[in-house]
Design an enzyme around this catalytic site. Structure first.
Site, PDB file in Angstrom:
ATOM      1  N   LYS A 181       1.518 -61.717 -10.397  1.00 42.67           N
ATOM      2  CA  LYS A 181       2.787 -61.534 -11.096  1.00 42.67           C
ATOM      3  C   LYS A 181       2.684 -60.689 -12.369  1.00 42.67           C
ATOM      4  O   LYS A 181       3.700 -60.262 -12.906  1.00 42.67           O
ATOM      5  CB  LYS A 181       3.390 -62.900 -11.418  1.00 42.67           C
ATOM      6  CG  LYS A 181       3.978 -63.568 -10.200  1.00 42.67           C
ATOM      7  CD  LYS A 181       5.162 -62.760  -9.709  1.00 42.67           C
ATOM      8  CE  LYS A 181       5.660 -63.261  -8.387  1.00 42.67           C
ATOM      9  NZ  LYS A 181       6.785 -62.439  -7.910  1.00 42.67           N
TER      10      LYS A 181
ATOM     11  N   SER B 214      -1.069 -70.588  -1.875  1.00 45.84           N
ATOM     12  CA  SER B 214      -0.462 -69.490  -1.108  1.00 45.84           C
ATOM     13  C   SER B 214      -1.550 -68.632  -0.465  1.00 45.84           C
ATOM     14  O   SER B 214      -1.348 -68.054   0.598  1.00 45.84           O
ATOM     15  CB  SER B 214       0.486 -68.655  -1.969  1.00 45.84           C
ATOM     16  OG  SER B 214      -0.183 -68.015  -3.028  1.00 45.84           O
TER      17      SER B 214
HETATM   18  C1  LIG Z   1       1.165 -68.358  -6.115  1.00 48.46           C
HETATM   19  C2  LIG Z   1       2.121 -67.350  -5.571  1.00 48.46           C
HETATM   20  N1  LIG Z   1       1.912 -66.861  -4.353  1.00 48.46           N
HETATM   21  C3  LIG Z   1       2.746 -65.959  -3.821  1.00 48.46           C
HETATM   22  C4  LIG Z   1       3.862 -65.500  -4.478  1.00 48.46           C
HETATM   23  C5  LIG Z   1       4.791 -64.564  -3.787  1.00 48.46           C
HETATM   24  O1  LIG Z   1       4.853 -63.282  -4.316  1.00 48.46           O
HETATM   25  P1  LIG Z   1       6.203 -62.454  -4.271  1.00 48.46           P
HETATM   26  O2  LIG Z   1       7.149 -63.066  -5.257  1.00 48.46           O
HETATM   27  O3  LIG Z   1       5.811 -61.068  -4.637  1.00 48.46           O
HETATM   28  O4  LIG Z   1       6.762 -62.530  -2.883  1.00 48.46           O
HETATM   29  C6  LIG Z   1       4.080 -65.975  -5.758  1.00 48.46           C
HETATM   30  C7  LIG Z   1       5.212 -65.513  -6.537  1.00 48.46           C
HETATM   31  O5  LIG Z   1       6.291 -65.989  -6.575  1.00 48.46           O
HETATM   32  C8  LIG Z   1       3.201 -66.922  -6.327  1.00 48.46           C
HETATM   33  O6  LIG Z   1       3.410 -67.433  -7.559  1.00 48.46           O
END
Ligand SMILES: Cc1ncc(COP(=O)(O)O)c(C=O)c1O
Length: 305
Positions: A43, A260
């Site tokens: 982020k 994630s």
């Molecule tokens: C830990 C984590 N994984 C994945 C994402 C997903 O990324 P994006 O918002 O670019 O889809 C986020 C962000 O929201 C995140 O904080």
């Protein structure tokens, strides 16, 4: 020597050598370790890009405060970038977010405004809207769900880095979706270089899940930046499968990652098992020490027993 903000991006790729689960030897699994960003997650890229865009367009000017309703990685990234640029940051979040989250954000000097914990993240969104409506001149709200600078950050940095680091050999890109900025911007760039690159999203398989930062699109407010038709495939991942993969990544690869990342690896292995050869790049959004007090690790020893 670089400043903190100049360290955003240019994260390394790591090759998974142990967790291959029947994948053919001709298929490489390369993880992009976004935890190496100075704020600790992927982020940092959109937070920096959205704030730069606010400055360039004149929507963010000296005297204004950066305001948003996020307790997750975006909140930390906005607090970090705001501190580095000398702009105050105010983040609205439910009062029951973890103590570490509150402390990290406070450590960057950002102000935390608490919303009713019973109203969850929607309560934080509503309170944030009210604060903005009461004093519109005071604030700049990046709005990551609808701000084109979010996917643009990945189109301009994550995509070109992956293309360069694999010397154009990447055949598949797998990422989890929250705002969808990562997969939209990176996917778009990679397909422009080679239209055959497959862009694959991992998402929670259910509206009620424990995969922080991710969205189950069918039951969520769909982000304005999300264009599902640009994806080649979307794979639903169960929370338990993702957690189990996080435990394995620590023990079998020496990589302590967030939940994630576990979801991304489960999806990538499904894709990889169908191939004889290929270069699959997996986007690992952050490291795992950020989640030690969450359900991911709470109760883990019992689970293993
Ligand atoms: C830990 C984590 N994984 C994945 C994402 C997903 O990324 P994006 O918002 O670019 O889809 C986020 C962000 O929201 C995140 O904080």
């Amino acid at each position: 020597m670089p400043s903190a903000l100049q360290l955003v991006g240019n994260t390394p790729l790591v090759e998974l050598r142990t967790i291959r689960d029947g994948v053919a030897p001709g298929v490489r699994l390369l993880g992009k370790l976004e935890g190496f960003n100075p704020g600790g997650s992927v982020k940092d890229r959109p937070a920096l890009r959205m704030i730069e865009d606010g400055l360039a367009s004149g929507r963010l000017t000296p005297g204004k405060t950066i305001l948003d309703s996020t307790s997750g990685n975006t909140g930390i990234a906005l607090a970090m970038v705001g501190a580095a640029l000398g702009y105050p940051v105010e983040l609205v979040m439910p009062s029951n977010v973890s103590a570490e989250r509150k402390q990290v954000i406070a450590a960057y000097g950002a102000k935390v405004v608490f919303s009713d914990p019973l109203e969850g993240s929607d309560g934080a969104i509503r309170l944030c809207r009210k604060i903005l409506a009461d004093n519109p001149e005071k604030y700049f709200k990046p709005d990551q769900y609808n701000n084109p600078a979010n996917p643009l950050a990945h189109y301009e940095t994550t995509g070109p880095e992956i293309w360069r680091q694999t010397e154009g050999a990447v055949t598949h890109f797998v990422a989890a979706i929250g705002t969808s900025g990562t997969i939209m911007g990176t996917g778009r760039y990679l397909k422009e270089q080679n239209p055959a690159v497959q862009v694959i999203a991992a998402e929670p398989d259910d509206a009620f899940h424990g995969l922080e930062g991710l969205k189950h699109m069918a039951t969520s407010i769909v982000p304005g930046i999300y264009h599902e038709e640009e994806l080649d495939q979307k794979i639903g991942i169960a929370t338990d499968e993702a957690y189990t993969m996080v435990y394995r990544l620590g023990r079998e690869e020496g990589l302590l990652l967030g939940q994630s990342s576990g979801a991304v690896l489960v999806a990538a292995l499904q894709v990889a098992r169908e191939l004889d050869e290929g270069t699959i790049v997996l986007l690992f959004p952050d490291f795992g020490d950020r989640y030690l007090s969450t359900n991911l690790w709470r109760g883990w020893p019992q689970r293993e027993a």
